[in-house]
Design an enzyme around this catalytic site. Structure first.
Site, mmCIF file in Angstrom:
data_model
loop_
_atom_site.group_PDB
_atom_site.id
_atom_site.type_symbol
_atom_site.label_atom_id
_atom_site.label_comp_id
_atom_site.label_asym_id
_atom_site.label_seq_id
_atom_site.Cartn_x
_atom_site.Cartn_y
_atom_site.Cartn_z
ATOM 1 C CB SER A 14 -11.744 -36.450 -31.228
ATOM 2 O OG SER A 14 -10.661 -36.570 -32.109
ATOM 3 C CG ASN A 15 -7.770 -33.050 -33.206
ATOM 4 O OD1 ASN A 15 -6.783 -32.864 -32.503
ATOM 5 N ND2 ASN A 15 -7.880 -34.109 -34.000
ATOM 6 C CE LYS A 66 -11.671 -24.972 -52.913
ATOM 7 N NZ LYS A 66 -11.440 -25.869 -51.775
ATOM 8 C CG MET A 91 -11.353 -34.428 -44.005
ATOM 9 S SD MET A 91 -9.656 -34.367 -43.376
ATOM 10 C CE MET A 91 -9.084 -35.946 -43.924
ATOM 11 N NE ARG A 92 -15.353 -29.037 -48.456
ATOM 12 C CZ ARG A 92 -15.912 -29.627 -49.508
ATOM 13 N NH1 ARG A 92 -15.691 -29.179 -50.709
ATOM 14 N NH2 ARG A 92 -16.701 -30.668 -49.358
ATOM 15 C CB ILE A 94 -7.917 -22.989 -47.207
ATOM 16 C CG1 ILE A 94 -8.219 -23.774 -45.925
ATOM 17 C CG2 ILE A 94 -8.271 -21.520 -47.042
ATOM 18 C CD1 ILE A 94 -9.654 -23.746 -45.453
ATOM 19 C CG HIS A 110 -1.417 -34.151 -42.372
ATOM 20 N ND1 HIS A 110 -2.568 -34.389 -43.101
ATOM 21 C CD2 HIS A 110 -0.519 -35.102 -42.767
ATOM 22 C CE1 HIS A 110 -2.369 -35.415 -43.908
ATOM 23 N NE2 HIS A 110 -1.142 -35.863 -43.722
HETATM 24 C C1 GAR Z 1 -7.246 -35.805 -37.266
HETATM 25 O O1 GAR Z 1 -6.445 -36.934 -37.032
HETATM 26 C C2 GAR Z 1 -6.508 -34.789 -38.138
HETATM 27 O O2 GAR Z 1 -5.123 -34.815 -37.931
HETATM 28 C C3 GAR Z 1 -6.858 -35.287 -39.531
HETATM 29 O O3 GAR Z 1 -8.213 -35.630 -39.437
HETATM 30 C C4 GAR Z 1 -8.460 -36.166 -38.133
HETATM 31 C C5 GAR Z 1 -9.754 -35.563 -37.610
HETATM 32 O O4 GAR Z 1 -10.155 -36.220 -36.436
HETATM 33 N N1 GAR Z 1 -6.616 -34.259 -40.524
HETATM 34 C C6 GAR Z 1 -6.190 -34.497 -41.763
HETATM 35 O O5 GAR Z 1 -6.006 -35.623 -42.205
HETATM 36 C C7 GAR Z 1 -5.927 -33.248 -42.603
HETATM 37 N N2 GAR Z 1 -5.326 -33.568 -43.821
HETATM 38 P P1 GAR Z 1 -11.263 -35.558 -35.496
HETATM 39 O O6 GAR Z 1 -12.464 -35.211 -36.380
HETATM 40 O O7 GAR Z 1 -11.612 -36.625 -34.500
HETATM 41 O O8 GAR Z 1 -10.671 -34.330 -34.866
#
Ligand code: GAR
Length: 196
Positions: A14-15, A66, A91-92, A94, A110
């Protein structure tokens, strides 16, 4: 000159959608040049296809380590002339390959007020702890887990009747405007986004 960004994501995206929409609406002066996704079946890949944005989706397990998959990512970033990496639910951690190639040019979002609740399930961690205020942090990426210099933060109140679902929804709503707005400010600082 517009900044060419690669958006890295692992899930729904969604981001990714909010960032690419902001670019197309002229609210974020950047070109979404590439999606990088470490889960080939993730919904974000469908979003990229629908938006006609090239993607590189890879399965980490099919690489030795990696270093090897990041070298492949780097090839793709070069191919698409990417200036800046935007992590959006990637979710990995870098690794050194990308960190050294894009030093100072990788940012992450985050869903907590870091340094509180880094890592997985920040929303669940905040609810479990019982904090009354949580939020969203945008920061430069270093070798740590959700560490690195903080660029911007926005607080979100946790109401007594908030559930994981309602809190996640509030956080996403904030993220979707806060991330493009913060990147726009960052990219408009002269030279900030293009120093190699
Ligand atoms: C978001 O809320 C982002 O802040 C979080 O994953 C979600 C992804 O949502 N990121 C983390 O937790 C990073 N440690 P999305 O796939 O709908 O954009």
């Amino acid at each position: 000159m517009t900044t060419r960004i690669a958006i890295f994501a692992s899930g729904s995206g969604s981001n990714f959608q909010a960032l690419t929409d902001a670019c197309r609406a002229g609210e974020l002066d950047a070109t979404p040049a590439l999606l990088v996704c470490d889960r080939p079946g993730a919904y974000v890949v469908e979003r990229a296809t629908a938006a006609d944005i090239p993607y590189f989706a890879f399965a980490p397990k099919s690489y030795k380590d990696k270093g090897e998959f990041e070298a492949h990512i780097l090839q793709e970033l070069n191919r698409y002339e990417v200036d800046f990496i935007v992590l959006a639910g990637y979710m990995r951690l870098i690794g050194p390959t990308l960190l050294s190639a894009y030093k100072g040019r990788i940012v992450n979002i985050h869903p907590s007020l870091l340094p509180a609740f880094p890592g997985l399930d920040a929303v669940g961690q905040a609810l479990l702890y019982g904090v009354k205020l949580t939020g969203v942090t945008i920061h430069f990426v270093d070798e740590g887990m959700d560490t690195g210099p903080i660029i911007a933060q926005q607080g979100i109140e946790v109401e007594a009747d908030d559930t994981r679902e309602t809190l996640e929804k509030k956080i996403h709503q904030v993220e979707h405007t806060f991330y493009p707005k913060t990147l726009q400010q960052l990219f408009s600082v002269k030279g900030e986004a293009t120093i190699r």
